[in-house]
Design a protein around this motif. Structure first.
Motif, mmCIF file in Angstrom:
data_model
loop_
_atom_site.group_PDB
_atom_site.id
_atom_site.type_symbol
_atom_site.label_atom_id
_atom_site.label_comp_id
_atom_site.label_asym_id
_atom_site.label_seq_id
_atom_site.Cartn_x
_atom_site.Cartn_y
_atom_site.Cartn_z
ATOM 1 N N SER A 34 0.793 -1.230 0.000
ATOM 2 C CA SER A 34 0.000 0.000 0.000
ATOM 3 C C SER A 34 0.831 1.289 0.000
ATOM 4 O O SER A 34 0.280 2.375 -0.121
ATOM 5 C CB SER A 34 -0.941 0.009 1.209
ATOM 6 O OG SER A 34 -0.193 0.029 2.424
ATOM 7 N N HIS A 35 2.147 1.177 0.130
ATOM 8 C CA HIS A 35 2.997 2.372 0.135
ATOM 9 C C HIS A 35 2.935 3.043 -1.241
ATOM 10 O O HIS A 35 2.879 2.377 -2.275
ATOM 11 C CB HIS A 35 4.438 1.978 0.467
ATOM 12 C CG HIS A 35 5.348 3.131 0.712
ATOM 13 N ND1 HIS A 35 5.924 3.833 -0.324
ATOM 14 C CD2 HIS A 35 5.764 3.711 1.866
ATOM 15 C CE1 HIS A 35 6.678 4.799 0.187
ATOM 16 N NE2 HIS A 35 6.593 4.749 1.511
ATOM 17 N N SER A 36 2.953 4.368 -1.277
ATOM 18 C CA SER A 36 2.830 5.097 -2.546
ATOM 19 C C SER A 36 3.928 4.723 -3.543
ATOM 20 O O SER A 36 3.679 4.656 -4.751
ATOM 21 C CB SER A 36 2.833 6.607 -2.295
ATOM 22 O OG SER A 36 4.043 7.007 -1.671
ATOM 23 N N GLN A 37 5.136 4.476 -3.063
ATOM 24 C CA GLN A 37 6.229 4.091 -3.971
ATOM 25 C C GLN A 37 5.968 2.712 -4.578
ATOM 26 O O GLN A 37 6.219 2.493 -5.758
ATOM 27 C CB GLN A 37 7.567 4.101 -3.237
ATOM 28 C CG GLN A 37 8.752 3.882 -4.139
ATOM 29 C CD GLN A 37 8.964 5.009 -5.132
ATOM 30 O OE1 GLN A 37 8.851 6.179 -4.787
ATOM 31 N NE2 GLN A 37 9.266 4.674 -6.359
ATOM 32 N N GLN A 38 5.439 1.785 -3.770
ATOM 33 C CA GLN A 38 5.105 0.460 -4.303
ATOM 34 C C GLN A 38 4.017 0.568 -5.363
ATOM 35 O O GLN A 38 4.086 -0.078 -6.408
ATOM 36 C CB GLN A 38 4.642 -0.458 -3.170
ATOM 37 C CG GLN A 38 5.745 -0.823 -2.209
ATOM 38 C CD GLN A 38 5.201 -1.480 -0.960
ATOM 39 O OE1 GLN A 38 4.239 -1.008 -0.362
ATOM 40 N NE2 GLN A 38 5.834 -2.566 -0.548
ATOM 41 N N LYS A 39 3.014 1.389 -5.108
ATOM 42 C CA LYS A 39 1.925 1.563 -6.072
ATOM 43 C C LYS A 39 2.448 2.148 -7.380
ATOM 44 O O LYS A 39 2.030 1.740 -8.464
ATOM 45 C CB LYS A 39 0.845 2.466 -5.484
ATOM 46 C CG LYS A 39 0.050 1.800 -4.390
ATOM 47 C CD LYS A 39 -0.997 2.752 -3.848
ATOM 48 C CE LYS A 39 -1.814 2.099 -2.755
ATOM 49 N NZ LYS A 39 -2.852 3.010 -2.240
ATOM 50 N N ALA A 40 3.379 3.094 -7.290
ATOM 51 C CA ALA A 40 3.956 3.701 -8.493
ATOM 52 C C ALA A 40 4.741 2.670 -9.298
ATOM 53 O O ALA A 40 4.667 2.648 -10.531
ATOM 54 C CB ALA A 40 4.847 4.881 -8.120
ATOM 55 N N TRP A 41 5.494 1.821 -8.625
ATOM 56 C CA TRP A 41 6.272 0.785 -9.322
ATOM 57 C C TRP A 41 5.340 -0.215 -9.999
ATOM 58 O O TRP A 41 5.594 -0.652 -11.113
ATOM 59 C CB TRP A 41 7.216 0.071 -8.359
ATOM 60 C CG TRP A 41 8.471 0.841 -8.100
ATOM 61 C CD1 TRP A 41 8.573 2.159 -7.776
ATOM 62 C CD2 TRP A 41 9.784 0.352 -8.154
ATOM 63 N NE1 TRP A 41 9.875 2.513 -7.612
ATOM 64 C CE2 TRP A 41 10.653 1.405 -7.836
ATOM 65 C CE3 TRP A 41 10.338 -0.895 -8.418
ATOM 66 C CZ2 TRP A 41 12.022 1.269 -7.791
ATOM 67 C CZ3 TRP A 41 11.708 -1.038 -8.372
ATOM 68 C CH2 TRP A 41 12.534 0.049 -8.065
ATOM 69 N N ALA A 43 2.214 0.403 -11.009
ATOM 70 C CA ALA A 43 1.569 1.107 -12.126
ATOM 71 C C ALA A 43 2.521 1.232 -13.320
ATOM 72 O O ALA A 43 2.096 1.114 -14.475
ATOM 73 C CB ALA A 43 1.105 2.489 -11.672
ATOM 74 N N GLY A 44 3.799 1.454 -13.052
ATOM 75 C CA GLY A 44 4.792 1.582 -14.121
ATOM 76 C C GLY A 44 5.363 0.259 -14.582
ATOM 77 O O GLY A 44 6.201 0.221 -15.474
ATOM 78 N N GLN A 45 4.938 -0.832 -13.960
ATOM 79 C CA GLN A 45 5.429 -2.175 -14.262
ATOM 80 C C GLN A 45 6.949 -2.232 -14.218
ATOM 81 O O GLN A 45 7.599 -2.839 -15.074
ATOM 82 C CB GLN A 45 4.903 -2.652 -15.610
ATOM 83 C CG GLN A 45 3.401 -2.739 -15.656
ATOM 84 C CD GLN A 45 2.882 -3.196 -16.994
ATOM 85 O OE1 GLN A 45 3.609 -3.384 -17.955
ATOM 86 N NE2 GLN A 45 1.578 -3.380 -17.069
ATOM 87 N N ALA A 46 7.521 -1.587 -13.215
ATOM 88 C CA ALA A 46 8.974 -1.528 -13.071
ATOM 89 C C ALA A 46 9.494 -2.712 -12.261
ATOM 90 O O ALA A 46 9.003 -2.974 -11.174
ATOM 91 C CB ALA A 46 9.368 -0.234 -12.361
ATOM 92 N N GLN A 48 12.230 -4.585 -9.810
ATOM 93 C CA GLN A 48 13.060 -4.030 -8.740
ATOM 94 C C GLN A 48 14.496 -3.849 -9.195
ATOM 95 O O GLN A 48 15.168 -2.922 -8.809
ATOM 96 C CB GLN A 48 13.012 -4.921 -7.506
ATOM 97 C CG GLN A 48 13.800 -4.322 -6.357
ATOM 98 C CD GLN A 48 13.552 -5.031 -5.053
ATOM 99 O OE1 GLN A 48 12.602 -5.767 -4.905
ATOM 100 N NE2 GLN A 48 14.404 -4.809 -4.085
ATOM 101 N N CYS A 49 14.987 -4.727 -10.020
ATOM 102 C CA CYS A 49 16.374 -4.645 -10.472
ATOM 103 C C CYS A 49 16.390 -4.497 -11.994
ATOM 104 O O CYS A 49 15.630 -5.139 -12.688
ATOM 105 C CB CYS A 49 17.132 -5.904 -10.065
ATOM 106 S SG CYS A 49 18.868 -5.824 -10.495
ATOM 107 N N GLY A 50 17.258 -3.622 -12.493
ATOM 108 C CA GLY A 50 17.396 -3.470 -13.925
ATOM 109 C C GLY A 50 16.610 -2.320 -14.514
ATOM 110 O O GLY A 50 16.687 -2.060 -15.708
ATOM 111 N N TYR A 51 15.844 -1.581 -13.700
ATOM 112 C CA TYR A 51 15.030 -0.487 -14.224
ATOM 113 C C TYR A 51 15.910 0.705 -14.591
ATOM 114 O O TYR A 51 15.880 1.195 -15.701
ATOM 115 C CB TYR A 51 13.969 -0.098 -13.195
ATOM 116 C CG TYR A 51 12.942 0.866 -13.719
ATOM 117 C CD1 TYR A 51 12.111 0.521 -14.782
ATOM 118 C CD2 TYR A 51 12.796 2.118 -13.151
ATOM 119 C CE1 TYR A 51 11.160 1.397 -15.265
ATOM 120 C CE2 TYR A 51 11.851 3.004 -13.625
ATOM 121 C CZ TYR A 51 11.042 2.640 -14.681
ATOM 122 O OH TYR A 51 10.105 3.518 -15.135
#
Length: 60
Positions: A34-41, A43-46, A48-51
């Motif tokens: 539920s953290h805003s940073q997790q939601k952004a990742w 939504a962006g389909q990013a 964790q590694c390699g972005y």
């Protein structure tokens, strides 16, 4: 996050460089995602590694 500060993982050449430091990954920000940073990742389909740091191409 390293000791509560944003840090690029590619700044650490080995895991040993992080010994004794508090490490929090994107998954550790909130157990239910539920953290805003997790939601952004999500939504962006990013991944964790390699972005921002593709293998062998760090920007630092």
């Amino acid at each position: 996050m390293v000791n509560g500060e944003a840090e690029k993982s590619c700044n650490y050449s080995t895991a040993g460089a992080a010994v004794g430091k508090a490490i929090t990954s994107i998954k550790g920000l909130s157990p239910d995602g539920s953290h805003s940073q997790q939601k952004a990742w999500i939504a962006g389909q990013a991944p964790q590694c390699g972005y921002y740091c593709p293998s062998g191409i760090g920007d630092s």
